[in-house]
Design a protein around this motif. Sequence first.
Motif, PDB file in Angstrom:
ATOM      1  N   ARG A 209       0.667  -1.267  -0.070  1.00 13.73           N
ATOM      2  CA  ARG A 209      -0.136  -0.060  -0.001  1.00 13.73           C
ATOM      3  C   ARG A 209       0.899   1.189   0.037  1.00 13.73           C
ATOM      4  N   ALA A 210       1.813   1.134   0.789  1.00 12.31           N
ATOM      5  CA  ALA A 210       2.842   2.385   0.768  1.00 12.31           C
ATOM      6  C   ALA A 210       3.539   2.459  -0.329  1.00 12.31           C
ATOM      7  N   LYS A 211       4.006   1.657  -1.230  1.00  8.37           N
ATOM      8  CA  LYS A 211       4.629   1.649  -2.481  1.00  8.37           C
ATOM      9  C   LYS A 211       3.634   2.169  -3.763  1.00  8.37           C
ATOM     10  N   VAL A 212       2.294   1.903  -3.403  1.00  8.89           N
ATOM     11  CA  VAL A 212       1.387   2.026  -4.280  1.00  8.89           C
ATOM     12  C   VAL A 212       1.207   3.690  -4.037  1.00  8.89           C
ATOM     13  N   ARG A 213       0.979   4.160  -3.166  1.00  8.51           N
ATOM     14  CA  ARG A 213       0.782   5.433  -2.701  1.00  8.51           C
ATOM     15  C   ARG A 213       2.088   6.424  -2.945  1.00  8.51           C
ATOM     16  N   ASP A 214       3.226   5.875  -2.864  1.00 11.65           N
ATOM     17  CA  ASP A 214       4.353   6.720  -3.367  1.00 11.65           C
ATOM     18  C   ASP A 214       4.763   6.741  -4.902  1.00 11.65           C
ATOM     19  N   ALA A 215       4.125   5.706  -5.636  1.00  9.13           N
ATOM     20  CA  ALA A 215       4.056   5.756  -7.157  1.00  9.13           C
ATOM     21  C   ALA A 215       2.858   6.534  -7.542  1.00  9.13           C
ATOM     22  N   LYS A 216       2.129   6.915  -6.601  1.00  6.28           N
ATOM     23  CA  LYS A 216       0.622   7.768  -7.037  1.00  6.28           C
ATOM     24  C   LYS A 216      -0.151   6.892  -8.238  1.00  6.28           C
ATOM     25  N   ILE A 217      -0.205   5.779  -7.782  1.00  9.65           N
ATOM     26  CA  ILE A 217      -1.268   5.017  -8.900  1.00  9.65           C
ATOM     27  C   ILE A 217      -2.672   4.940  -8.208  1.00  9.65           C
ATOM     28  N   THR A 218      -3.595   5.311  -8.949  1.00  5.47           N
ATOM     29  CA  THR A 218      -4.942   5.441  -8.421  1.00  5.47           C
ATOM     30  C   THR A 218      -6.098   4.649  -9.221  1.00  5.47           C
ATOM     31  N   ARG A 219      -5.700   4.049 -10.347  1.00  3.72           N
ATOM     32  CA  ARG A 219      -6.655   3.371 -11.039  1.00  3.72           C
ATOM     33  C   ARG A 219      -5.963   2.590 -12.122  1.00  3.72           C
ATOM     34  N   THR A 220      -6.640   2.010 -12.929  1.00  2.00           N
ATOM     35  CA  THR A 220      -6.168   0.898 -14.257  1.00  2.00           C
ATOM     36  C   THR A 220      -4.980   0.033 -13.679  1.00  2.00           C
ATOM     37  N   ALA A 221      -5.137  -0.612 -12.521  1.00  4.52           N
ATOM     38  CA  ALA A 221      -4.018  -1.685 -12.193  1.00  4.52           C
ATOM     39  C   ALA A 221      -4.761  -2.772 -11.616  1.00  4.52           C
ATOM     40  N   LEU A 222      -3.803  -4.036 -11.798  1.00  5.51           N
ATOM     41  CA  LEU A 222      -4.325  -5.281 -11.366  1.00  5.51           C
ATOM     42  C   LEU A 222      -3.436  -5.540  -9.984  1.00  5.51           C
ATOM     43  N   ILE A 223      -4.089  -6.319  -9.267  1.00  2.00           N
ATOM     44  CA  ILE A 223      -3.346  -6.730  -8.043  1.00  2.00           C
ATOM     45  C   ILE A 223      -3.184  -8.205  -8.014  1.00  2.00           C
ATOM     46  N   LEU A 224      -2.058  -8.846  -8.219  1.00  2.00           N
ATOM     47  CA  LEU A 224      -1.856 -10.171  -8.167  1.00  2.00           C
ATOM     48  C   LEU A 224      -1.189 -10.569  -6.648  1.00  2.00           C
TER      49      LEU A 224
END
Length: 255
Positions: A209-224
């Motif tokens: 979650r912290a890595k996603v926040r730092d990368a500023k990803i908010t949409r169009t992403a898949l989680i495996l």
Amino acid sequence: MTVYFIGAGPGDPELLTLKAARLIAACPVCLYAGSLVPEEVVSIAPEGALVMDTAPMHLDETHAAIVKAHEKGQDVARVHSGDPSLYGAIAEQIRRLKADGIDYEIIPGVPAYTAAAAALGQELTVPEVAQSIVLTRMSMKSTGMPAGETLENFGRTGTTLAIHLGIRALREIERQLIPHYGAECPVAVIYRVGWPDQLILRGTLGDIRAKVRDAKITRTALILLGPALSDDHGFPDSALYDAAKPHVLRPKVKV
């Protein structure tokens, strides 16, 4: 005329099937979801074709465009991202086509989770580690989930999960899955797989979650996520090519 629901794959135009490309290049009407399908995919539409981005349109409007094409006897390429059978919202479109007596055909495409696995360079079904894949999503502001289809229930399987529409729900994903997978369970977030700006983040349930926040990803992403994504589980070779386990196409070698 026929309406072709065409799976365009996750983003890379080269992942179009030959059949998909042939039909897009032949249909005089092309409706595509511009927020998810690159313009390069529909650039092969024939000269003079009516090409419409359906991202700002609602169901009545897209169906009206199809009915108009039907009245003119024009085939329609209805281009969707990934594979139309998975979160393609084609069921309600098909219901309307059937009501109006309009023929349709579904052309499968490469789904995002397989393109994501390829980008990761991994198999998702590893012998004695994970032999199933659960494809699911978070409801968030979209259509609600059936009562029994919860992350907690899927988490009890311990197998590989492919979670769509969940990038803004990572806190809830952590809450429901850490009790079943542990905080160190490997996770990969694949942003816009197959697009030029594709980005892959690897981590664990405890830190992704912290890595996603730092990368500023908010949409169009898949989680495996799941143990199959680990590099150090020491899995055995599968029985598929095991010389000691003959099958009908590979009889046991006589010594």
